[in-house]
Each structure stands twice: as C-alpha cells, then as structure tokens.
Write a protein that holds these residues in place. Structure first.
Motif: not given
Length: 353
Positions: A153, A157, A159, A161, A281, A345-347, A349
C-alpha cells in the motif's frame, strides 16, 4: 540489491514458477515467489531514507527449494503442530503426515510451503495466488481451495488477505505467514537488539515438544510479559534465568475487543536503523519466534549474499488460529464446513522513529 526475476523463472511439478515484484510510489518493494507463496525480499527505508532488505530469503529458485522451507512461506493446510499427527472428525480418525517427530508441523511433509501456487499479477502493487489442497493430501480430509493476495500500500504496508473454502467435505485448516524479519537490514547478524511489544495478556501452555496443552496462562510475572516494549537481549539469556528464556517459540492470545476485526498484535523497532514494524491481524493468536538455539544454522543452503542464516538472527510474527485446536475441543474450532469460506488478513506496517 533487487532480486533478479530471471533466476526464479523455472518449472516445478509441471507448473511455472516466477518471482513477482510489488512496488508503491514511496519506493517500498516486495518480492514474492509462487513457490510456497514465499516472501523473498522486503525493501523499506531507515530513518535516513536508505533502503535495505529486512527479511531473510534466497536469490534464486534453487536457493528457495534447497533452503529452510518456512522462510517467507504462507503456511497451510495447518500452521503449527498437531499432536501425534492425528485428529478425529465426525467419528473418523485421520492420520496425518508426521514431520516433526511424531507430530504434524506446518501441514506435513509437503504442505503449502512446498507447493507451486497459480499466480496472476494484474497491477504493480499486488499479486493473487491460488492453491487447491486435494482430499487426503498429507492425510487431511476434504478438498480445500485457498486464495491469497499480497499487496503493497501507499502507507508502506504489506497486506496478506486469504480466503479458504472447503469444497466437498468438512476439514481442519489454519494458516499463517512465516517471514523472518530483521529491521536492522540484510547485514545484521542478530535480532536481539530489537525492542518488541506483544499485545497479549495470556500465552499458551506447551509441552516440552511445543504442543499446545489447552492451557491459557497469564503473562504476569513471566518472561512472556511483552505488553510493554522489551529489548530482546534483556530477556533472552544463556543459560536462561528465572526472568528470561533461551529464545521465543511461543504462541500468544492477542488482546482484542472484537473477535475477527483487525487488531494490533505486535510492534517491533530497531534502534540502529530507526525502522519500526507493526503487525496487525484478524487472527486470534500469534506465534512469536526467534529460535531457541542461538547461532544454530537454519536448515538448507546459503541465503542472499551467500549468508548462512542462523537462529536469533531474525524474528517471525505469525498470526494464526488456535494451536493444536483439532485435538483441544475447548479451543475455538478450526473446522471448515463445505461451502463456507473463512477469511483472514495480516498486515505489516513499516515506518521510522
């Protein structure tokens, strides 16, 4: 410094393998191969604006295949350990592939870490990967379709999904991502100077073989209390004292207000580079891994730059479902019923301090 896609262009098991490069306009770059859906490179800036690689990985597909199988992988059909490689479902006992002593670890001998995903990249910042687990694969019942999207992003980030759908019969499943991070960069030889915070008031009791017992224990007064930032080498002791551990390979129940919503799991910072990473997450638990044997080489061949990777050189933050849940009825179920999708979802950042 950027990995060469030509060194990943091969065919394995009759399927094409590629390296996919994801970028945002800020310069953050992530390289992912569809062999095991593995993250091979993450380039992010330090406090001076200099970019460096903050994950372990390999420079070619030969290195990936011959390297440590969990490095960078998206793990399934079942992340973590299932005790004695078996569980009962609908009155039928299913014997799984045992690959960690008598236990099944990370999906067995040929889990998703070893499989070629179908992959499509439709834009510069994301790639979609798919894999279908066959009925009986590694001993698990039922056909299970998995789709996974990696995305970079504009907020720096990464991500992940996923959605998993059981197609024809009930099955058990649990997924995680297994990138090995060192925010000081590619040349750093230890992760123990990082400051780590984990948003968890409870951790999972484990047997000496790291099998979840069904106990959830308070972190208060233990080396597992990471609710306030802690420099790892203040806790990781050799030999470990009462207030320390030899290293971490432990699962935490993440504190959250609403189940299934995105929540902060961990925050880690590197004093030298100034890099900061937050882990968010929807998953209820997170495995935190540094390795328990300082300096012990990881399995397989050399990594990027001809480096020999070792334990405690990096850290893994692995959001997932409850460990050993198929054998622990008191835990939330890992059951996937036919036709019902389960999303996660895990992100990660990245920023600087």
């Amino acid at each position: 410094m950027l990995l060469d896609p030509a060194r990943f262009a091969r065919e394995i098991d009759g399927k094409p393998v590629r390296l996919f490069t994801l970028r945002n306009s800020q310069g953050m770059t992530v390289c992912v191969t569809n062999y095991g859906a593995k993250i091979e490179q993450v380039l992010v800036p330090d406090r001076e604006g200099h970019f460096d690689d903050v994950v372990l990985g390999y420079e070619s597909i030969e290195g990936v295949v011959g390297g440590a199988p969990s490095v960078g992988a998206f793990v399934g059909r079942y992340a973590g350990r299932i005790e004695n490689a078996r569980f009962s479902l609908g009155g039928i006992e299913h014997q799984l592939a045992a690959n960690n002593g008598p236990h099944c670890l990370h999906g067995g001998l040929r889990g998703s870490r070893f499989q070629v995903f179908d992959a499509v990249q439709n834009d510069p910042f994301s790639v979609e990967m798919r894999y279908v687990f066959a009925d009986g694969e590694e001993g698990f019942p039922g056909t299970l379709a998995l789709s996974l999207v990696y995305r970079v992003t504009e907020a720096n980030e990464l991500t992940l999904d996923y959605e998993a759908v059981a197609l024809d019969a009930p099955t058990m499943a649990n997924f995680t991502t297994h990138a090995f991070f060192n925010l000081e960069g590619a040349d750093s030889e230890s992760a123990l100077g990082h400051e780590v915070m984990v948003c968890a008031s409870r951790y999972f009791g484990m047997t000496p073989e790291l099998i979840a017992t069904g106990q959830l224990l308070p972190v208060d007064g233990t080396p597992f209390d990471l609710r306030q930032p802690v420099v790892l080498d203040a806790r990781v002791r050799k030999p470990p004292a009462a207030d320390g551990v030899a290293g971490y390979d432990d699962c935490f129940a993440i504190d959250r207000t609403v189940a299934g919503e995105l929540a902060l799991c961990a925050r880690v910072s590197a004093p030298g580079s100034g890099r900061v990473m937050e882990v968010w997450s929807t998953e209820p638990t997170m495995q935190f891994y540094t390795g328990l044997l300082a300096g012990e080489p990881l399995a397989g061949g050399l990594g990027k730059g001809g480096r020999r990777y070792v334990q405690q050189q990096s850290m893994c933050f692995e959001p997932q479902g409850y460990p050993n849940a198929p054998n622990l009825p008191a835990f939330p179920s890992a059951l996937h019923e036919p036709g019902q999708g389960r999303q996660g979802r895990t992100l990660y950042r990245f920023s600087v301090s």
